[in-house]
Design an enzyme around this catalytic site. Sequence first.
Site, short mmCIF file in Angstrom:
data_model
loop_
_atom_site.label_atom_id
_atom_site.label_comp_id
_atom_site.label_asym_id
_atom_site.label_seq_id
_atom_site.Cartn_x
_atom_site.Cartn_y
_atom_site.Cartn_z
N ASP A 82 -9.40 -3.18 2.05
CA ASP A 82 -9.45 -2.62 3.40
C ASP A 82 -10.85 -2.07 3.57
O ASP A 82 -11.31 -1.24 2.77
CB ASP A 82 -8.39 -1.52 3.54
CG ASP A 82 -8.33 -0.95 4.95
OD1 ASP A 82 -9.38 -0.55 5.47
OD2 ASP A 82 -7.22 -0.87 5.51
N LYS A 106 -7.10 2.79 -1.95
CA LYS A 106 -7.97 3.52 -1.04
C LYS A 106 -8.58 4.72 -1.73
O LYS A 106 -8.22 5.02 -2.88
CB LYS A 106 -7.26 3.89 0.26
CG LYS A 106 -6.21 4.98 0.17
CD LYS A 106 -5.43 5.11 1.48
CE LYS A 106 -6.19 5.78 2.60
NZ LYS A 106 -5.34 6.00 3.79
N ASP A 158 -12.12 6.86 6.95
CA ASP A 158 -11.22 5.72 7.16
C ASP A 158 -10.55 5.87 8.52
O ASP A 158 -9.34 6.04 8.63
CB ASP A 158 -10.18 5.73 6.01
CG ASP A 158 -9.20 4.58 6.12
OD1 ASP A 158 -9.54 3.57 6.75
OD2 ASP A 158 -8.09 4.71 5.56
N HIS A 203 -8.22 -6.31 4.87
CA HIS A 203 -7.84 -5.53 6.04
C HIS A 203 -9.15 -5.18 6.73
O HIS A 203 -9.84 -4.26 6.31
CB HIS A 203 -7.10 -4.24 5.64
CG HIS A 203 -5.63 -4.43 5.46
ND1 HIS A 203 -4.77 -3.39 5.20
CD2 HIS A 203 -4.87 -5.54 5.56
CE1 HIS A 203 -3.53 -3.87 5.13
NE2 HIS A 203 -3.57 -5.16 5.33
N ASP A 226 -10.21 3.85 11.09
CA ASP A 226 -9.54 2.70 11.70
C ASP A 226 -9.94 2.47 13.15
O ASP A 226 -9.10 2.18 14.00
CB ASP A 226 -8.01 2.83 11.55
CG ASP A 226 -7.57 2.61 10.11
OD1 ASP A 226 -7.77 1.49 9.62
OD2 ASP A 226 -7.07 3.56 9.48
N ASP A 249 -6.72 -4.43 10.33
CA ASP A 249 -6.02 -3.16 10.15
C ASP A 249 -6.82 -2.04 10.81
O ASP A 249 -7.67 -1.42 10.18
CB ASP A 249 -5.81 -2.86 8.66
CG ASP A 249 -5.01 -1.57 8.45
OD1 ASP A 249 -4.44 -1.06 9.44
OD2 ASP A 249 -4.95 -1.09 7.31
N GLU A 271 -3.08 -2.76 -2.38
CA GLU A 271 -4.21 -2.19 -1.61
C GLU A 271 -4.53 -0.77 -2.06
O GLU A 271 -3.69 0.12 -2.02
CB GLU A 271 -3.82 -2.18 -0.12
CG GLU A 271 -4.90 -1.60 0.79
CD GLU A 271 -4.47 -1.53 2.26
OE1 GLU A 271 -3.30 -1.84 2.57
OE2 GLU A 271 -5.31 -1.14 3.09
N HIS A 277 -11.59 1.62 3.14
CA HIS A 277 -11.07 2.31 1.96
C HIS A 277 -12.07 2.49 0.84
O HIS A 277 -11.70 2.57 -0.33
CB HIS A 277 -9.84 1.57 1.43
CG HIS A 277 -8.65 1.73 2.32
ND1 HIS A 277 -7.38 1.36 1.95
CD2 HIS A 277 -8.54 2.27 3.55
CE1 HIS A 277 -6.54 1.63 2.92
NE2 HIS A 277 -7.21 2.17 3.92
N TRP A 280 0.87 -1.18 0.00
CA TRP A 280 0.00 0.00 0.00
C TRP A 280 0.91 1.23 0.00
O TRP A 280 1.80 1.34 0.83
CB TRP A 280 -0.92 0.05 1.23
CG TRP A 280 -1.56 1.41 1.34
CD1 TRP A 280 -2.53 1.91 0.54
CD2 TRP A 280 -1.22 2.45 2.27
NE1 TRP A 280 -2.82 3.21 0.90
CE2 TRP A 280 -2.02 3.56 1.97
CE3 TRP A 280 -0.30 2.55 3.33
CZ2 TRP A 280 -1.95 4.77 2.67
CZ3 TRP A 280 -0.22 3.73 4.03
CH2 TRP A 280 -1.04 4.84 3.70
C1 RNT Z 1 -3.71 2.81 5.09
C2 RNT Z 1 -3.79 1.37 4.78
C3 RNT Z 1 -2.63 0.54 5.24
C4 RNT Z 1 -2.15 0.92 6.62
C5 RNT Z 1 -1.14 -0.03 7.20
C6 RNT Z 1 -0.45 0.54 8.39
O1 RNT Z 1 -4.87 3.48 4.84
O2 RNT Z 1 -4.95 0.83 5.30
O3 RNT Z 1 -2.93 -0.80 5.12
O4 RNT Z 1 -3.21 1.02 7.51
O5 RNT Z 1 -0.29 -0.43 6.22
ZN ZN Z 2 -5.16 -1.28 5.21
#
Ligand code: RNT
Ligand code: ZN
Length: 418
Positions: free
Chosen positions: A258, A227, A293, A285, A295, A325, A225, A261, A186
């Site tokens: 993810d 986003k 996003d 993820h 997290d 993630d 990956e 994302h 990513w």
């Molecule tokens: C970031 C991505 C990525 C990170 C990690 C730390 O938006 O989700 O995967 O969260 O690599």
């Molecule tokens: Zn991620």
Amino acid sequence: MKKELIEKAYELAKERYAAIGVDVEAALEKLQKVQLSLHCWQADDVTGFENAGALTGGIQTTGNYPGKARNIEELRADIEKVTSMLPGKHRLSLHASYADFSETGAVDRDQLEPKHFESWMQWAEKNGMKLDFNSTSFSNPKSEDLTLASPKEDIRKFWVEHTKRCRAIAEEMGRRQGDPAILNVWVHDGSKDITVNRMEYRAILKKSLDEIFEKKYDNMKDCVESKVFGIGLESYTVGSNDFYIAYAAQNGKIVTLDTGHFHPTESIADKMSSLLLFTPEVMLHVSRPVRWDSDHVTIINDETLDLTKEIVRCDAIDRVHIGLDYFDASINRIGAYVIGARATQKCLLQALLEPLKTLREYEANGQGFERLALLEECKALPWNAVWDMFCLRNGVAVGEEFIAEIQQYEKDVTSKRQ
Ligand code: RNT
Ligand code: ZN
């Protein structure tokens, strides 16, 4: 919790599920085999151990809860604690920024070698944990807004070299553990404001990926990956969803989805069956976006349930790698790890307990009412009694018992970190 109670509840649940044609033991057997790929970065707020400055790349941890892991030893201790509260065996996903330089001296990201992860590999082996890996384009002086997509050849080359080396490290991990390590790529590349050379940067990213993936390896698998946007990079993301789906389909690579994302109402679960028809496997993820996003810690919610159900309905448990993630610095970090991992497993269990055969028959017969009714009934079936039994058999905390365990660890360990 009393063993007899758990057993009693389980026996009743088993009978209840049998009545709708679900074999609970078979579901548990499948769940036992699923290894989550635990993200190494929850216990230290994605800081890593290169003495890097601020977290960059458009991602952010928020919160200031005490007890963050300050070095590799503390992080490993935390992860060992976490896995002691998770039923089953799990993998650890390392970021390149977690290299151990204690024996070798520090090097920059374009000089990383397997030896910088030697102690991780040994630790993982000792703990019976397999490793996955991630290149790290952020939190480095060369982490400009564009890295692999940079028109500046020196910057681009640096990150191409970094990512190539990450593949070699993943290969070594995979070779030693006798099971391919998944390498997730990513990059945060994008721009804050209106961008008029969108095609150019994407062409550069494509070229960089082609160079990176030139070498064939047998013991690692590549994932890409996408986003939608990063903080400070809101207007354009080079590695968008369309870009990587096309790239992966054309090159036989794995797409990492993810769950944070995508656009807020987009169903990530629905992407599974399309991707699996055109790409070899899928990497996840699992996260919890709240408005963006963000997290947040993964929980049992419709999104996570839909996702795990779709994995099972696609009969793709062997083709989907479930990584986590999220990074929450506002609550006990070990607790955050455990809640998210157990929630993901609980969702998977609910998915495995679906009376799929009957549901599919209803669907094939056009019995829409019956399908919806059974799906509704399933929501309240005693899957939790099955979960408790799973924990009991695996010798880990049952139900809410892990709260006290984490409080104890906080008292003994994390609260002493200043
Ligand atoms: C970031 C991505 C990525 C990170 C990690 C730390 O938006 O989700 O995967 O969260 O690599
Ligand atoms: Zn991620």
